[in-house]
Scaffold this motif. Structure first.
Motif, short mmCIF file in Angstrom:
data_model
loop_
_atom_site.label_atom_id
_atom_site.label_comp_id
_atom_site.label_asym_id
_atom_site.label_seq_id
_atom_site.Cartn_x
_atom_site.Cartn_y
_atom_site.Cartn_z
N GLY A 90 -2.52 15.11 -10.95
CA GLY A 90 -2.40 15.94 -9.76
C GLY A 90 -2.61 15.12 -8.50
N SER A 91 -3.51 14.18 -8.59
CA SER A 91 -3.80 13.32 -7.45
C SER A 91 -2.70 12.26 -7.30
CB SER A 91 -5.18 12.68 -7.63
OG SER A 91 -5.53 11.93 -6.51
N ILE A 92 -2.89 11.30 -6.44
CA ILE A 92 -1.78 10.39 -6.11
C ILE A 92 -2.20 8.93 -6.21
CG2 ILE A 92 -0.78 12.03 -4.50
CD1 ILE A 92 -2.20 9.30 -2.72
N SER A 93 -1.19 8.05 -6.24
CA SER A 93 -1.41 6.61 -6.19
C SER A 93 -0.86 6.10 -4.88
CB SER A 93 -0.68 5.94 -7.35
OG SER A 93 -0.18 4.68 -6.99
N ILE A 94 -1.74 5.60 -4.04
CA ILE A 94 -1.29 5.20 -2.70
C ILE A 94 -0.40 3.97 -2.76
CG2 ILE A 94 -3.24 3.71 -2.10
CD1 ILE A 94 -1.65 6.26 0.23
N VAL A 95 -0.58 3.11 -3.75
CA VAL A 95 0.26 1.92 -3.83
C VAL A 95 1.69 2.30 -4.20
CG1 VAL A 95 0.54 -0.38 -4.81
CG2 VAL A 95 -1.73 0.56 -4.49
N THR A 96 1.83 3.28 -5.10
CA THR A 96 3.17 3.76 -5.41
C THR A 96 3.82 4.31 -4.14
OG1 THR A 96 2.23 4.44 -7.53
CG2 THR A 96 4.46 5.15 -7.06
N PHE A 97 3.04 5.05 -3.36
CA PHE A 97 3.53 5.59 -2.09
C PHE A 97 3.98 4.46 -1.17
CE2 PHE A 97 2.62 6.87 2.32
CZ PHE A 97 3.41 8.00 2.41
N VAL A 98 3.17 3.41 -1.07
CA VAL A 98 3.50 2.28 -0.21
C VAL A 98 4.78 1.61 -0.69
CG1 VAL A 98 2.76 -0.04 0.41
CG2 VAL A 98 1.15 1.84 0.56
N ALA A 99 4.91 1.45 -2.01
CA ALA A 99 6.12 0.83 -2.54
C ALA A 99 7.35 1.68 -2.22
CB ALA A 99 5.99 0.63 -4.05
N ALA A 100 7.20 3.01 -2.31
CA ALA A 100 8.32 3.90 -1.98
C ALA A 100 8.69 3.75 -0.51
CB ALA A 100 7.94 5.35 -2.30
N THR A 101 7.68 3.65 0.36
CA THR A 101 7.95 3.45 1.79
C THR A 101 8.74 2.17 2.01
OG1 THR A 101 5.71 4.29 2.02
CG2 THR A 101 6.82 3.63 4.02
N SER A 102 8.38 1.12 1.29
CA SER A 102 9.08 -0.15 1.43
C SER A 102 10.54 -0.02 1.05
CB SER A 102 8.44 -1.22 0.54
OG SER A 102 7.31 -1.77 1.14
N VAL A 103 10.79 0.72 -0.03
CA VAL A 103 12.17 0.91 -0.45
C VAL A 103 12.95 1.68 0.62
CG1 VAL A 103 13.66 2.06 -2.13
CG2 VAL A 103 11.68 0.74 -2.91
N LEU A 104 12.33 2.73 1.16
CA LEU A 104 12.99 3.48 2.23
C LEU A 104 13.34 2.56 3.40
CD1 LEU A 104 11.14 6.92 2.53
CD2 LEU A 104 13.34 6.41 1.48
N GLU A 105 12.38 1.72 3.78
CA GLU A 105 12.62 0.80 4.89
C GLU A 105 13.77 -0.15 4.60
OE1 GLU A 105 9.12 -1.40 6.10
OE2 GLU A 105 8.18 0.53 6.57
N SER A 106 13.77 -0.72 3.40
CA SER A 106 14.85 -1.65 3.04
C SER A 106 16.21 -0.95 3.13
CB SER A 106 14.67 -2.15 1.60
OG SER A 106 13.42 -2.74 1.44
N GLN A 107 16.24 0.31 2.76
CA GLN A 107 17.51 1.06 2.78
C GLN A 107 17.78 1.67 4.15
OE1 GLN A 107 19.45 1.48 -0.07
NE2 GLN A 107 18.07 0.30 -1.36
N GLY A 108 16.87 1.47 5.08
CA GLY A 108 17.07 2.02 6.42
C GLY A 108 17.03 3.53 6.46
N ILE A 109 16.27 4.16 5.61
CA ILE A 109 16.17 5.62 5.57
C ILE A 109 14.87 6.05 6.24
CG2 ILE A 109 16.06 7.65 4.06
CD1 ILE A 109 17.45 5.91 1.91
N GLY A 110 14.95 6.97 7.18
CA GLY A 110 13.76 7.44 7.88
C GLY A 110 12.99 8.47 7.08
N SER A 111 11.76 8.74 7.53
CA SER A 111 10.98 9.79 6.86
C SER A 111 9.92 10.31 7.82
CB SER A 111 10.31 9.23 5.60
OG SER A 111 9.35 8.27 5.96
#
Ligand SMILES: Nc1ncnc2c1ncn2[C@@H]1O[C@H](COP(=O)(O)O)[C@@H](O)[C@H]1O
Ligand SMILES: Nc1ncnc2c1ncn2[C@@H]1O[C@H](COP(=O)(O)O)[C@@H](O)[C@H]1O
Ligand SMILES: Nc1ncnc2c1ncn2[C@@H]1O[C@H](COP(=O)(O)O)[C@@H](O)[C@H]1O
Ligand code: NA
Ligand code: NA
Ligand code: NA
Lengths: 87, 324, 87, 87, 324, 324
Positions: free
Chosen positions: E109-130
């Motif tokens: 139920g809780s979260i993994s902040i590093v997974t979140f950070v990695a997802a953010t990096s992928v968004l940035e590489s793809q130029g997708i905003g959030s």
């Protein structure tokens, strides 16, 4: 402090000891922990010194003056040593 | 007055100060947030190296213009004299005994390098120049105050507190050696040297300082919690009044030396700041009966936050109004 | 955990103790080491508490409930203390 | 070294031990400290192993060969254990 | 499907993932490579500070547009509800007893902040905003799941597991305080604050993340080695199925909230990820009888690598196909 | 000759060398300046990762052009043969017994990665290119020398010193795994990968190296102080002569391989340098009776400083004069 202690030991020809790091503790001067200090400042150590009983007095005479006025605890335990040829 | 208020506000809203406040708040709320000891020490090594190096490069670029020697001398004098002022004030304002009063006084003669670094950052943000050799002045101000404090103790009792080993330990203190060494390296290699390591010691500097101040906030907050019973109104008043008095002494000396407004502000900051690294280490050896709960909490829990938030803009405003 | 333990000690008026860091170990719950954990998570500590024999029972009554259900080992050794005025 | 020691313990079915870090020390081979070593190189550890007296010989037979030729000190102390159901 | 494969391939070939793989391989080969604890903790402090700060700056720039509050609420709800889903699944797929099943469920139920950070990096590489405030959603999702897990345990036995101290420890957990604090600092200082510390928290971010993932690989690999006897087919299947189920729940909520595709992908990632910092720490206090070998290995050794390598591209593809 | 002198002077005046000198001086003056163990280890992880990665990227960019395999083979051979040379020299120049002579000899066959990194920095400053795969050659040269040293010991006594576990420990040594792993990651991700983490591993590289060399200076200085009684004239002479002899062997092999002048200089540096990480670790397990005070002080206290200050410019001048 650490160096003063090991220098005193060396000066007294006591060449066998081990230093362990201490995280924190509490005593007459209140609780103490690394957390309350800027980290570049020193920490506390535990000194273990295994030696023949007849040399104990000699050790204590050497080390106690260095510790005098400083916080800390000194305690003595019996123990049996293996590979005794080393002492 | 308006200017000071605005500067203070701007200062308070910078990520640097807010990081310190975050650390302080986390500690007071008893969060378990903590920066590992080794990491905090690494950060301080980085800061000392960078600030020393940049000071040396500045000297290499603009020359010392005769001012260095006089400034060093004046700094040493300030550091030696301020403890007497602090001691007198402590005897009036608080009930500390001679031993503890002398120990505290020694801290206020010496300096806090992080406060100095924060002041440098504010100068940079405002685009105000300063003498590069102020870093060397900071280094020289670390030690003399310790002698004064020990003299204050031994005066009455004839008790000898100083020996060659201690003297050596103080002068070869890691932070002094690193600061002076990096200053000399920066001086020797000049702009060429700087260009080689600029992306390491210049660009990320403020960010690293944020993390270091976060840790300082945690440390200060935990110290305040632990020592809240020791600290009374008189001590707090001293911890706020002494930096202002010290800064005025620094201002007077800066005027005599003919420093630039930026340099004057830095000398004021040095005079106003209290040590929490070199002096406590020396006191633990030379005056082990003095209570670290008092001197550490005063310098780290009261005076450091005051200087960081209100002191620095105040000193800047004063130096610009009276010297600029 | 650490804080719970030191809080319990303080609550029981036991003000003398020292905390040492532990690198790893092994016990009934298998081998354990800092290496298997994300480092921001906590570690293990060794608590040394020197005290008069008559206070031992008091200590154990205080501390054991905190440890109950937790992994760990408790052991007691005799020792002689210097600078005994401190206890 | 560390792993060799814990492997030897495991091989001998001794599953209870604790490892503490050591800062430095001094012995027959002279003073030693982490400071004289490039830090990526290994450090020293203190191994604490509490066990029933009858198993001591077994332990020593297992561990001593691993330590033979290496520097270090081995010592044995009596101690009383709580929550003894764990041993 | 082609898109997903390509994205997955691209993701797998990035230095970030390869660093994780290097760490995993080194651990499984029993190399003695290790990142010192203090250094790893310093890296995570850097990552939390940077990600929080940048989230705050994004909110300062684009405003919260009403979405923040609803997203926080939805995040808290997701975190509280997912453990029930996980618990049910565990009872069907594995033979874990109530205690261990509840403990594991709390992690998912809780979260993994590093997974979140990695997802953010992928968004940035793809130029997708959030949405910048997704960082705050991440922070709020850390804790509610713990309550659900404890409720699942005490339900049967009437055993009270929660007390005020524990509650306080969870909410004032270092990583939550740092993340939220940095978010607030970023929000307060905005673009001006960012420009001051950009060379520290933006430019080197991915490189630091590489080293952190190297360490995560080492930790995950050593955990897998140590606990290989505890982990059976059913548990592995759960560790792979649960993130996908969680991500779909996240997707549904994101659609209801009207998040952007990037924001939806981040909420999916949060829902899919399992905690290995905050929840294990809480469980060690509240449920000491539960086996860390099970819950840590599942979240760190199975689900984390899955999300990092295949999950993130999958969630990105899904969110873009269904929301974009 | 003039060229060498100028290069040496330039090298001596760089912040890198001066940082090393600062550390050395601080240690010899018995200052308490120290870099925490965890921080120093983190710095070395950074350096190994960065140097490996950049080597891999260089190979991805320019291809290996057939040279890689031959160079690896030649490197392994050099590492295996140099200990015999060193052993013979030690028996002539010093009074070391077989055991200690073999242990020292093993160190000089293997390599010092920091010396290699410093040499790379000098090449970069001078704008001289080199084969990217020299990083892989460095990695392969770490281990064979250990085998030769153990063979030298067991030859006389028939004493078996090597077992599978030790062999495995040596090859899976953290620094080898990290260097080779980062090299492969760099090779796989190429310029795209580099661009993602360039602000982390390229721009701040030299600055980080300064701090690392500061620590190396401290370590070398403390080692010298502690072991000053063990080190006599013969050992010092060996510590200065052996790197020069080694570098000439490296030069000859480089000429045979047809390396570029930059590559030749790197191979010379590798041959000249002595290990103080991998080999001491192996010796502590395989030859615990050998005295670390001798082999560590020689490689870290004599040969490392020599290579760093005078050796590198000498090797550069030689390689350019004879190969350029
Ligand atoms: N009874 C005790 N048992 C274990 N450690 C103690 C004890 N008393 C003091 N210490 C340690 O010694 C330090 C200084 O104690 P004190 O001099 O009493 O302030 C404390 O911070 C503890 O680490
Ligand atoms: N016999 C023992 N001797 C020394 N330390 C032990 C022993 N048994 C357990 N420990 C320590 O206590 C921790 C937890 O043990 P356990 O509760 O048995 O899993 C281990 O990780 C060890 O550090
Ligand atoms: N008498 C002793 N008391 C405590 N620790 C010792 C003693 N002798 C040796 N040691 C420890 O064992 C290590 C190696 O000792 P040695 O094998 O005598 O060189 C030293 O560095 C100390 O940490
Ligand atoms: Na001052
Ligand atoms: Na989740
Ligand atoms: Na070599």
């Amino acid at each position: 402090m650490e160096r003063r202690l090991t220098d005193a030991l060396q000066a007294a020809d006591i060449t066998g000891y081990t230093l362990l790091p201490v995280l924190g503790g509490s005593g007459r001067s209140g609780p103490w922990s690394r957390e309350g200090q800027v980290s570049i400042a020193g920490g506390m150590v535990q000194l273990i010194c295994i030696l023949r009983e007849e040399r104990l007095d000699h050790l204590l005479q050497t080390v106690l003056p260095v510790l005098e006025k400083h916080i800390g605890v000194v305690c003595v335990t019996d123990c049996e040593v293996l590979r005794a040829e080393r002492f | 007055m308006n200017d000071i208020a605005q500067l203070a506000l701007e200062n308070l809203g910078s990520p640097l100060i807010l990081s310190f406040v975050l650390g302080l708040a986390a500690a007071l709320a008893r969060s378990d947030l903590s920066v590992p000891e080794a990491a905090a020490k690494a950060l301080s090594i980085y800061l000392l190296f960078a600030i020393g190096f940049k000071g040396g490069v500045a000297v290499a670029a603009h020359g010392i213009a005769g001012g260095l020697l006089f400034s060093l001398l004046a700094g040493a004098l300030l550091s030696a004299v301020l403890p007497f002022l602090a001691f007198a004030l402590l005897r009036v304002m608080t009930k500390l005994d001679t031993l503890n009063a002398a120990a505290v006084a020694g801290h206020y003669g010496s300096i806090s390098i992080v406060t100095f670094v924060a002041a440098t950052s504010v100068l940079e943000s405002q685009g105000i120049g300063s003498e590069g050799y102020m870093v060397a002045v900071a280094a020289i101000m670390e030690a003399p105050a310790i002698l004064s404090a020990l003299w204050l103790v031994s005066r009455g009792s004839g008790d000898k507190r100083m020996d060659a080993t201690l003297w050596r330990e103080i002068l070869l203190n890691g932070s002094i050696v690193l600061l002076v060494g990096a200053f000399l390296i920066g001086w020797a290699t000049g702009a060429d040297g700087l260009s080689e390591i600029e992306p390491f010691i210049v660009a990320p500097f403020k960010g690293v300082l944020c993390l270091f101040l976060l840790d300082m906030g945690l440390v200060a907050g935990r110290g305040l919690l632990r020592s809240r019973d020791l600290i009374n109104g008189g001590l707090v008043a001293f911890g706020l009044a002494m930096p202002i008095i010290g800064s005025l002494a620094g201002l007077a000396v800066a005027a005599l030396l003919g420093l630039s407004p930026g340099g004057a502000m830095l000398l004021m900051t040095l005079s106003a700041s209290a040590s929490y690294i070199a002096v406590p280490a020396a006191m633990r050896v030379a005056l082990p009966e003095a209570d670290p709960g008092i001197y550490l909490t005063l310098s780290l829990g009261i005076t450091f936050p005051f200087n960081l938030t209100l002191g620095i803009p105040l000193y800047l405003a004063l130096s610009q109004a009276l010297i600029g």
